[in-house]
Structures are given as C-alpha cells and as structure tokens.
Design a protein around this motif. Structure first.
Motif, PDB file in Angstrom:
ATOM      1  N   VAL A  70       0.842  -1.207   0.000  1.00 17.61           N
ATOM      2  CA  VAL A  70       0.000   0.000   0.000  1.00 17.61           C
ATOM      3  C   VAL A  70       0.876   1.255   0.000  1.00 17.61           C
ATOM      4  CG1 VAL A  70      -1.641   1.330   1.383  1.00 17.61           C
ATOM      5  CG2 VAL A  70      -1.993  -1.118   1.045  1.00 17.61           C
ATOM      6  N   ALA A  71       1.885   1.288   0.868  1.00 20.48           N
ATOM      7  CA  ALA A  71       2.760   2.465   0.937  1.00 20.48           C
ATOM      8  C   ALA A  71       3.530   2.653  -0.368  1.00 20.48           C
ATOM      9  CB  ALA A  71       3.728   2.320   2.105  1.00 20.48           C
ATOM     10  N   MET A  72       4.020   1.555  -0.936  1.00 15.83           N
ATOM     11  CA  MET A  72       4.782   1.635  -2.169  1.00 15.83           C
ATOM     12  C   MET A  72       3.926   2.134  -3.331  1.00 15.83           C
ATOM     13  SD  MET A  72       6.579  -1.480  -4.285  1.00 15.83           S
ATOM     14  CE  MET A  72       5.001  -2.045  -4.898  1.00 15.83           C
ATOM     15  N   MET A  73       2.733   1.557  -3.484  1.00 18.00           N
ATOM     16  CA  MET A  73       1.869   1.964  -4.598  1.00 18.00           C
ATOM     17  C   MET A  73       1.375   3.392  -4.426  1.00 18.00           C
ATOM     18  SD  MET A  73      -0.216  -1.486  -5.459  1.00 18.00           S
ATOM     19  CE  MET A  73      -0.866  -1.587  -3.819  1.00 18.00           C
ATOM     20  N   ASN A  74       1.075   3.780  -3.200  1.00 12.01           N
ATOM     21  CA  ASN A  74       0.629   5.161  -2.967  1.00 12.01           C
ATOM     22  C   ASN A  74       1.742   6.138  -3.339  1.00 12.01           C
ATOM     23  OD1 ASN A  74      -1.269   7.160  -1.967  1.00 12.01           O
ATOM     24  ND2 ASN A  74       0.190   7.410  -0.289  1.00 12.01           N
ATOM     25  N   PHE A  75       2.973   5.821  -2.920  1.00 11.46           N
ATOM     26  CA  PHE A  75       4.080   6.726  -3.238  1.00 11.46           C
ATOM     27  C   PHE A  75       4.366   6.758  -4.739  1.00 11.46           C
ATOM     28  CE2 PHE A  75       8.606   7.456  -3.980  1.00 11.46           C
ATOM     29  CZ  PHE A  75       8.704   8.760  -3.493  1.00 11.46           C
ATOM     30  N   ILE A  76       4.490   5.574  -5.355  1.00 16.31           N
ATOM     31  CA  ILE A  76       4.889   5.503  -6.763  1.00 16.31           C
ATOM     32  C   ILE A  76       3.794   6.023  -7.691  1.00 16.31           C
ATOM     33  CG2 ILE A  76       5.457   3.916  -8.646  1.00 16.31           C
ATOM     34  CD1 ILE A  76       6.857   2.153  -6.569  1.00 16.31           C
ATOM     35  N   MET A  77       2.568   5.543  -7.531  1.00 19.72           N
ATOM     36  CA  MET A  77       1.508   5.819  -8.508  1.00 19.72           C
ATOM     37  C   MET A  77       0.686   7.070  -8.203  1.00 19.72           C
ATOM     38  SD  MET A  77       1.988   3.463 -10.712  1.00 19.72           S
ATOM     39  CE  MET A  77       0.549   3.509 -11.743  1.00 19.72           C
ATOM     40  N   ILE A  78       0.716   7.585  -6.987  1.00 20.64           N
ATOM     41  CA  ILE A  78      -0.118   8.747  -6.647  1.00 20.64           C
ATOM     42  C   ILE A  78       0.753   9.975  -6.377  1.00 20.64           C
ATOM     43  CG2 ILE A  78      -1.900   9.650  -5.095  1.00 20.64           C
ATOM     44  CD1 ILE A  78      -2.760   7.190  -6.846  1.00 20.64           C
ATOM     45  N   GLU A  79       1.755   9.827  -5.495  1.00 17.69           N
ATOM     46  CA  GLU A  79       2.530  11.006  -5.078  1.00 17.69           C
ATOM     47  C   GLU A  79       3.698  11.319  -6.013  1.00 17.69           C
ATOM     48  OE1 GLU A  79       3.705  10.630  -0.985  1.00 17.69           O
ATOM     49  OE2 GLU A  79       1.701   9.982  -0.383  1.00 17.69           O
ATOM     50  N   ASP A  80       4.526  10.328  -6.340  1.00 15.34           N
ATOM     51  CA  ASP A  80       5.774  10.593  -7.050  1.00 15.34           C
ATOM     52  C   ASP A  80       5.590  10.739  -8.564  1.00 15.34           C
ATOM     53  OD1 ASP A  80       8.606  10.917  -7.169  1.00 15.34           O
ATOM     54  OD2 ASP A  80       8.760   8.846  -7.882  1.00 15.34           O
ATOM     55  N   TRP A  81       4.878   9.819  -9.175  1.00 12.41           N
ATOM     56  CA  TRP A  81       4.790   9.806 -10.636  1.00 12.41           C
ATOM     57  C   TRP A  81       3.365   9.476 -11.076  1.00 12.41           C
ATOM     58  CZ3 TRP A  81       9.125  10.906 -13.547  1.00 12.41           C
ATOM     59  CH2 TRP A  81       9.006  10.744 -14.924  1.00 12.41           C
ATOM     60  N   PRO A  82       2.400  10.351 -10.818  1.00 11.20           N
ATOM     61  CA  PRO A  82       1.014  10.064 -11.209  1.00 11.20           C
ATOM     62  C   PRO A  82       0.872  10.009 -12.734  1.00 11.20           C
ATOM     63  CG  PRO A  82       1.205  12.299 -10.379  1.00 11.20           C
ATOM     64  CD  PRO A  82       2.534  11.663 -10.205  1.00 11.20           C
ATOM     65  N   GLN A  83       0.139   9.006 -13.201  1.00 11.38           N
ATOM     66  CA  GLN A  83      -0.078   8.845 -14.642  1.00 11.38           C
ATOM     67  C   GLN A  83      -1.547   8.580 -14.906  1.00 11.38           C
ATOM     68  OE1 GLN A  83       2.615   5.979 -16.407  1.00 11.38           O
ATOM     69  NE2 GLN A  83       4.055   6.283 -14.718  1.00 11.38           N
ATOM     70  N   ASN A  84      -2.029   9.030 -16.017  1.00 15.54           N
ATOM     71  CA  ASN A  84      -3.396   8.766 -16.438  1.00 15.54           C
ATOM     72  C   ASN A  84      -3.363   7.532 -17.322  1.00 15.54           C
ATOM     73  OD1 ASN A  84      -5.993   8.701 -17.335  1.00 15.54           O
ATOM     74  ND2 ASN A  84      -6.059  10.836 -17.999  1.00 15.54           N
ATOM     75  N   ILE A  85      -3.659   6.387 -16.727  1.00 21.70           N
ATOM     76  CA  ILE A  85      -3.631   5.116 -17.468  1.00 21.70           C
ATOM     77  C   ILE A  85      -5.072   4.672 -17.648  1.00 21.70           C
ATOM     78  CG2 ILE A  85      -2.819   2.735 -17.474  1.00 21.70           C
ATOM     79  CD1 ILE A  85      -0.601   3.664 -15.557  1.00 21.70           C
ATOM     80  N   GLY A  86      -5.546   4.654 -18.881  1.00 24.62           N
ATOM     81  CA  GLY A  86      -6.904   4.212 -19.175  1.00 24.62           C
ATOM     82  C   GLY A  86      -7.971   5.110 -18.568  1.00 24.62           C
ATOM     83  N   GLY A  87      -7.661   6.366 -18.337  1.00 24.94           N
ATOM     84  CA  GLY A  87      -8.642   7.305 -17.805  1.00 24.94           C
ATOM     85  C   GLY A  87      -8.848   7.232 -16.309  1.00 24.94           C
ATOM     86  N   LYS A  88      -8.038   6.431 -15.606  1.00 26.47           N
ATOM     87  CA  LYS A  88      -8.184   6.334 -14.146  1.00 26.47           C
ATOM     88  C   LYS A  88      -7.631   7.600 -13.509  1.00 26.47           C
ATOM     89  CE  LYS A  88      -7.692   1.359 -13.807  1.00 26.47           C
ATOM     90  NZ  LYS A  88      -6.784   0.849 -14.832  1.00 26.47           N
ATOM     91  N   PRO A  89      -8.311   8.127 -12.507  1.00 25.62           N
ATOM     92  CA  PRO A  89      -7.796   9.326 -11.842  1.00 25.62           C
ATOM     93  C   PRO A  89      -6.530   8.989 -11.041  1.00 25.62           C
ATOM     94  CG  PRO A  89      -9.737   8.515 -10.703  1.00 25.62           C
ATOM     95  CD  PRO A  89      -9.590   7.692 -11.946  1.00 25.62           C
ATOM     96  N   SER A  90      -5.573   9.883 -11.030  1.00 23.56           N
ATOM     97  CA  SER A  90      -4.315   9.606 -10.348  1.00 23.56           C
ATOM     98  C   SER A  90      -4.126  10.487  -9.123  1.00 23.56           C
ATOM     99  CB  SER A  90      -3.154   9.806 -11.321  1.00 23.56           C
ATOM    100  OG  SER A  90      -3.160  11.136 -11.784  1.00 23.56           O
ATOM    101  N   PHE A  91      -5.203  11.051  -8.604  1.00 28.97           N
ATOM    102  CA  PHE A  91      -5.061  11.927  -7.438  1.00 28.97           C
ATOM    103  C   PHE A  91      -5.545  11.288  -6.149  1.00 28.97           C
ATOM    104  CE2 PHE A  91      -9.546  12.734  -7.542  1.00 28.97           C
ATOM    105  CZ  PHE A  91      -9.873  12.761  -8.888  1.00 28.97           C
ATOM    106  N   SER A  92      -6.004  10.013  -6.207  1.00 30.58           N
ATOM    107  CA  SER A  92      -6.515   9.364  -5.006  1.00 30.58           C
ATOM    108  C   SER A  92      -6.178   7.881  -5.021  1.00 30.58           C
ATOM    109  CB  SER A  92      -8.032   9.554  -4.922  1.00 30.58           C
ATOM    110  OG  SER A  92      -8.563   8.722  -3.927  1.00 30.58           O
ATOM    111  N   TYR A  93      -5.588   7.400  -3.931  1.00 29.75           N
ATOM    112  CA  TYR A  93      -5.253   5.979  -3.824  1.00 29.75           C
ATOM    113  C   TYR A  93      -6.527   5.127  -3.760  1.00 29.75           C
ATOM    114  CZ  TYR A  93      -3.395   1.583  -2.185  1.00 29.75           C
ATOM    115  OH  TYR A  93      -3.085   0.261  -2.076  1.00 29.75           O
TER     116      TYR A  93
END
Length: 178
Positions: A70-93
C-alpha cells in the motif's frame, strides 16, 4: 563440553514408531528427539510437543507485506509519478485501489513466504555451512530413530524398546555444548 548418555532405537516402520512413542511416553521416559525420513502425521502430538506459533508469524509477515504494498503503490503511482492510465484518476489511492489489488495480494504472499523461510531456518538453527546433526544416515532413507536420555536405567529402557519393536538399540555418549 559435557557428555551424557542416550539410547538410539531404530525402527523400520512409521506405525511401529508411533506405537513405540506412545508406549515410551506412557512409561514416563523423556524422548529427546526423533529423526524420520519423512513427516509422520501425529508424531508431534504423540511426543507431547507444544503447538507451533509459526502461523502467527506468517500472518504478521503477510500484514507487513500488505502495508509495504500500500505504501509503495501510494508513493509511486499517486505522489511521485502520477499517470493517467486508461482514464483512471491519479489523485486518489482509494479510487485506484481495485487496480492495485493483485499487487497487494502478491506482495502479501511474497513477504509471508520469504520471511517464513528465514524464520524457519533461524528457529531450526540451520545456518549456512552448519554441520548436520543427523546421528544415523539411514534416517534420511528408510529408518526412524528415537533418541532417549539415559539416567542409569539402561537395562529396563532397552527391554522396553525391544518390546516396542526396535530393530537396533545403541547406547551412545553424546557431547553437549553449553
């Protein structure tokens, strides 16, 4: 180094061994150790061993793995390098969590499995390059060995072991390191 005497009783059948363990325990002798070529179902209960707490550690290690995921995915995918993959919002875990479930599962299993192996080896005192403690090589193939501490009662213990079906009985002087 201190020496003590033990008797090694060798059996060729696991059912005979089980009934011998029950008989020896009923006669109030202390079985030091039993060496078997494969796990014998019910032997731990017959010897009167306490239940293991390794399952509790496996659960705790799995919880650690889940927290790391959980901590790793929150940091990588939300805080450090947010990406719009398939239209998913990247501002909330929380909104992305369904996509992260496989990763959480895999890291939970990964941590539990790997840390349990390490715990098992440490608990069993099996370090790299440690000399094997197996007293008779036949117990890695097809024989079963029961080791019983002797306190001046060799004859009656040997007679009891012969009655239980031991095919070989040896009195051994064992060195103990303290």
């Amino acid at each position: 180094m201190e020496t003590s005497k033990v008797i090694h009783a060798i059996y060729t059948d696991d059912d005979v061994l089980m009934s011998a363990v029950k008989r020896v325990k009923a006669e109030r002798y202390h079985i030091e150790e039993i060496y078997t070529p494969f796990p014998v179902h019910g032997l731990d209960k017959a010897m009167g061993l306490a239940p293991t707490r390794l399952a509790i550690t496996a659960f705790l290690y799995g919880c650690v793995g889940l927290c790391v995921a959980v901590a790793m995915m929150n940091f990588i995918m939300i805080e450090d390098w947010p990406q719009n993959i398939g239209g998913k919002p990247s501002f909330s875990y929380i909104e992305n969590m369904p996509a992260f479930v496989p990763i959480m599962f895999e890291l939970t299993v990964f941590f539990a499995a790997h840390l349990m192996v390490i715990t098992f080896y440490l608990r069993s005192r099996m370090w790299p390059f440690k000399k094997a403690e197996n007293p008779d090589l036949r117990t890695t193939d097809d024989h079963f060995l029961m080791e019983i501490a002797v306190h001046g009662n060799e004859t009656e213990l040997e007679n009891l072991l012969k009655e239980t079906g031991a095919v070989e009985i040896k009195l051994i002087e064992k060195e103990e390191a303290h």
